[in-house]
Design a protein around this motif. Structure first.
Motif, PDB file in Angstrom:
ATOM      1  N   SER A   1       0.852  -1.181   0.000  1.00 50.99           N
ATOM      2  CA  SER A   1       0.000   0.000   0.000  1.00 50.99           C
ATOM      3  C   SER A   1       0.892   1.236   0.000  1.00 50.99           C
ATOM      4  O   SER A   1       2.083   1.145   0.326  1.00 50.99           O
ATOM      5  CB  SER A   1      -0.890   0.003   1.246  1.00 50.99           C
TER       6      SER A   1
ATOM      7  N   SER B   1      -9.896  -7.006  -0.101  1.00 48.97           N
ATOM      8  CA  SER B   1      -9.872  -5.553   0.030  1.00 48.97           C
ATOM      9  C   SER B   1     -11.210  -4.968   0.451  1.00 48.97           C
ATOM     10  O   SER B   1     -11.300  -3.775   0.749  1.00 48.97           O
ATOM     11  CB  SER B   1      -9.434  -4.911  -1.301  1.00 48.97           C
ATOM     12  N   ASN B   2     -12.270  -5.791   0.490  1.00 50.22           N
ATOM     13  CA  ASN B   2     -13.601  -5.306   0.840  1.00 50.22           C
ATOM     14  C   ASN B   2     -13.797  -5.349   2.352  1.00 50.22           C
ATOM     15  O   ASN B   2     -13.639  -6.393   2.980  1.00 50.22           O
ATOM     16  CB  ASN B   2     -14.663  -6.167   0.143  1.00 50.22           C
ATOM     17  N   ALA B   3     -14.171  -4.213   2.953  1.00 50.57           N
ATOM     18  CA  ALA B   3     -14.315  -4.138   4.409  1.00 50.57           C
ATOM     19  C   ALA B   3     -15.395  -5.083   4.921  1.00 50.57           C
ATOM     20  O   ALA B   3     -15.239  -5.693   5.983  1.00 50.57           O
ATOM     21  CB  ALA B   3     -14.630  -2.708   4.839  1.00 50.57           C
TER      22      ALA B   3
ATOM     23  N   LYS C   1     -13.987  -8.552   4.972  1.00 52.79           N
ATOM     24  CA  LYS C   1     -13.024  -8.633   6.075  1.00 52.79           C
ATOM     25  C   LYS C   1     -13.736  -8.812   7.415  1.00 52.79           C
ATOM     26  O   LYS C   1     -13.332  -9.632   8.244  1.00 52.79           O
ATOM     27  CB  LYS C   1     -12.154  -7.379   6.109  1.00 52.79           C
TER      28      LYS C   1
ATOM     29  N   LEU D   1     -17.403   5.017   8.939  1.00 53.13           N
ATOM     30  CA  LEU D   1     -16.651   4.207   7.983  1.00 53.13           C
ATOM     31  C   LEU D   1     -15.230   3.960   8.475  1.00 53.13           C
ATOM     32  O   LEU D   1     -14.689   2.869   8.296  1.00 53.13           O
ATOM     33  CB  LEU D   1     -16.626   4.903   6.619  1.00 53.13           C
ATOM     34  N   ARG D   2     -14.621   4.960   9.129  1.00 60.09           N
ATOM     35  CA  ARG D   2     -13.280   4.754   9.695  1.00 60.09           C
ATOM     36  C   ARG D   2     -13.318   3.690  10.787  1.00 60.09           C
ATOM     37  O   ARG D   2     -12.412   2.859  10.894  1.00 60.09           O
ATOM     38  CB  ARG D   2     -12.718   6.071  10.248  1.00 60.09           C
TER      39      ARG D   2
ATOM     40  N   ALA E   1     -15.444   1.234  10.927  1.00 62.96           N
ATOM     41  CA  ALA E   1     -15.632  -0.046  10.243  1.00 62.96           C
ATOM     42  C   ALA E   1     -14.321  -0.576   9.686  1.00 62.96           C
ATOM     43  O   ALA E   1     -14.022  -1.774   9.789  1.00 62.96           O
ATOM     44  CB  ALA E   1     -16.665   0.102   9.129  1.00 62.96           C
ATOM     45  N   CYS E   2     -13.529   0.306   9.092  1.00 66.07           N
ATOM     46  CA  CYS E   2     -12.233  -0.114   8.530  1.00 66.07           C
ATOM     47  C   CYS E   2     -11.298  -0.577   9.641  1.00 66.07           C
ATOM     48  O   CYS E   2     -10.564  -1.566   9.476  1.00 66.07           O
ATOM     49  CB  CYS E   2     -11.604   1.028   7.745  1.00 66.07           C
TER      50      CYS E   2
ATOM     51  N   ALA F   1     -12.477  -3.971  10.834  1.00 66.24           N
ATOM     52  CA  ALA F   1     -12.146  -5.001   9.850  1.00 66.24           C
ATOM     53  C   ALA F   1     -10.727  -5.521  10.050  1.00 66.24           C
ATOM     54  O   ALA F   1     -10.460  -6.717   9.886  1.00 66.24           O
ATOM     55  CB  ALA F   1     -12.309  -4.442   8.434  1.00 66.24           C
ATOM     56  N   LEU F   2      -9.808  -4.620  10.416  1.00 64.54           N
ATOM     57  CA  LEU F   2      -8.425  -5.021  10.666  1.00 64.54           C
ATOM     58  C   LEU F   2      -8.253  -5.589  12.076  1.00 64.54           C
ATOM     59  O   LEU F   2      -7.504  -6.543  12.280  1.00 64.54           O
ATOM     60  CB  LEU F   2      -7.490  -3.820  10.473  1.00 64.54           C
TER      61      LEU F   2
ATOM     62  N   TYR G   1      -7.759  10.137   7.381  1.00 63.32           N
ATOM     63  CA  TYR G   1      -6.410   9.653   7.104  1.00 63.32           C
ATOM     64  C   TYR G   1      -5.452  10.783   6.759  1.00 63.32           C
ATOM     65  O   TYR G   1      -4.292  10.783   7.203  1.00 63.32           O
ATOM     66  CB  TYR G   1      -6.424   8.630   5.967  1.00 63.32           C
TER      67      TYR G   1
END
Length: 377
Positions: free
Chosen positions: A45, A173-175, A178, A300-301, A303-304, A307-308, A356
């Motif tokens: 990335s 790559s899809n949250a 994930k 959304l942040r 959620a991301c 996901a990780l 970000y």
């Protein structure tokens, strides 16, 4: 490129960080890295590179940005032939399609965050995508210690299926995918852990009292002339209330694994609920809820980050508590999860308050002025 020496199998997409020709032993297997296999074109990335240079005024801290890279599927190491590679998988012994080479592939994948495969001429069956290692760069350089006999413990702990789900979470790559795969992996690990841990507050005595209260409740419904159909529908569902909730089980699991505070403040449970809300929304509707925070962007942040976090939690538990790996990288990953619950920061980014670009610029400004401690506030 192929491995020209007989008696070896190729290992694809294994980021070992060896900078000179050599090798190491992992479990029963001898891994070799020839000079042709030292470097690898791995998927990356965009990332910030923190360095420095001298000019007329002296030394200056400088931050540059490296672009993303799609990476290639190539040989990066070789493993000497060993009888264990041919034997039935220790992780999934009931699956006739996988063997010891599969076990080695999965372990390396989980530790490095990349889709690794062992076998001559193998092709990827998952995306060659950027991943985050759970171990430090020095782990494979300094003769990694993994007791392969522990793989049977991993199987008993439900880690065989969980590791496959984690790999899907890592490489997609899809949250939403994930979250779904990370949640499935965590559910499997957590369910088994809870079944053997002494963490259930609903003892036999508590259940007996609940059963007596349920019978009294049934009698009260009948006395109140509630429809028998409704009573028959309602009563079988009551025993489920005398079990720990999914959130309570997850809390106990994370505390035992050193990833959630023993005595949390009022904010930590809110952050833990983010995981449950997002897991439920993906499981029941296939979509990611964007009303968790005050604005969709912050939701959304979250959620991301979740996901990780889900895959990180699983990999940390597998690496540190099932494989008994002692490594600075695993410890730092464990602390990163704890920090998320403590103050809402994930790898230094304030998930609720910073997008970000704001986070990125803060890192750059701090490094250019102070140098080290790039993720400091």
């Amino acid at each position: 490129m192929s491995v020209e020496h007989t008696g070896f199998r190729e290992i694809f997409n294994f980021e070992h960080h060896l900078s000179s020709e050599g090798g190491f032993v992992i479990g029963p297997y001898q891994i070799t890295v020839s000079k042709e296999l030292i470097a690898g074109d791995f998927a990356l990335s965009p990332r910030l590179v923190f360095g420095g240079a001298f000019d007329s005024s002296g030394f200056k801290n400088i931050v540059t940005e490296e672009p993303s890279s799609s990476g290639t599927w190539r040989i990066t190491a070789a493993v000497a032939e060993h009888e264990g590679l041919h034997q039935a998988s220790a992780l999934m012994p009931d699956n006739p399609w996988v063997d010891g080479a599969y076990d080695l592939s999965v372990i390396l994948s989980i530790l490095t965050g990349r889709h690794v495969l062992v076998g001559n001429g193998t092709k990827p069956y998952m995306p060659v995508s950027a991943g985050q290692a759970v171990t430090s760069k020095n782990f494979f350089r300094t003769h990694p210690v993994i007791d392969w006999a522990l793989l049977s413990d991993l199987r008993e702990a439900g880690a065989g299926d969980a590791m496959e789900a984690v790999m899907l979470a890592m490489t997609n790559s899809n949250a939403g995918v994930k979250i779904a795969m990370g949640s499935a992996a965590l559910d499997g690990l957590n369910t088994h852990w809870f079944s053997v841990a002494d963490a259930n507050r609903y003892t036999k005595e508590v259940k007996a009292k609940f059963k007596a209260a349920a019978q009294a409740f049934k009698a009260h419904l009948e006395a109140a002339c509630v429809s028998q159909d409704l009573i028959d529908d309602m009563m079988p569902r009551l025993p489920g209330l005398a079990n720990e909730s999914a959130l309570a089980k997850l809390t106990a699991f994370l505390k035992a694994a050193g990833m959630y505070p023993e005595d949390p403040d009022e904010e930590a449970p809110k952050r833990l609920k983010w995981l449950n809300v997002l897991r439920n929304s993906v499981a029941h509707s296939g979509s990611i809820r964007l009303d968790i925070a005050k604005c969709p962007e912050a939701s959304l942040r979250i959620a991301c980050a979740v996901a990780l976090l889900l895959q990180d939690i699983c990999r940390i538990y597998i690496a540190k508590y099932l494989l008994k790996i002692e490594d600075r990288g695993v410890d730092e990953a464990q602390q990163a999860v704890m920090t998320f619950f403590l103050d809402g920061k994930y790898n230094g980014q304030d998930i609720l308050a910073e997008d970000y670009e704001t986070y990125r610029q803060r890192l750059i400004d701090h490094y250019e002025e102070f140098g080290k401690d790039r993720k400091s506030t």
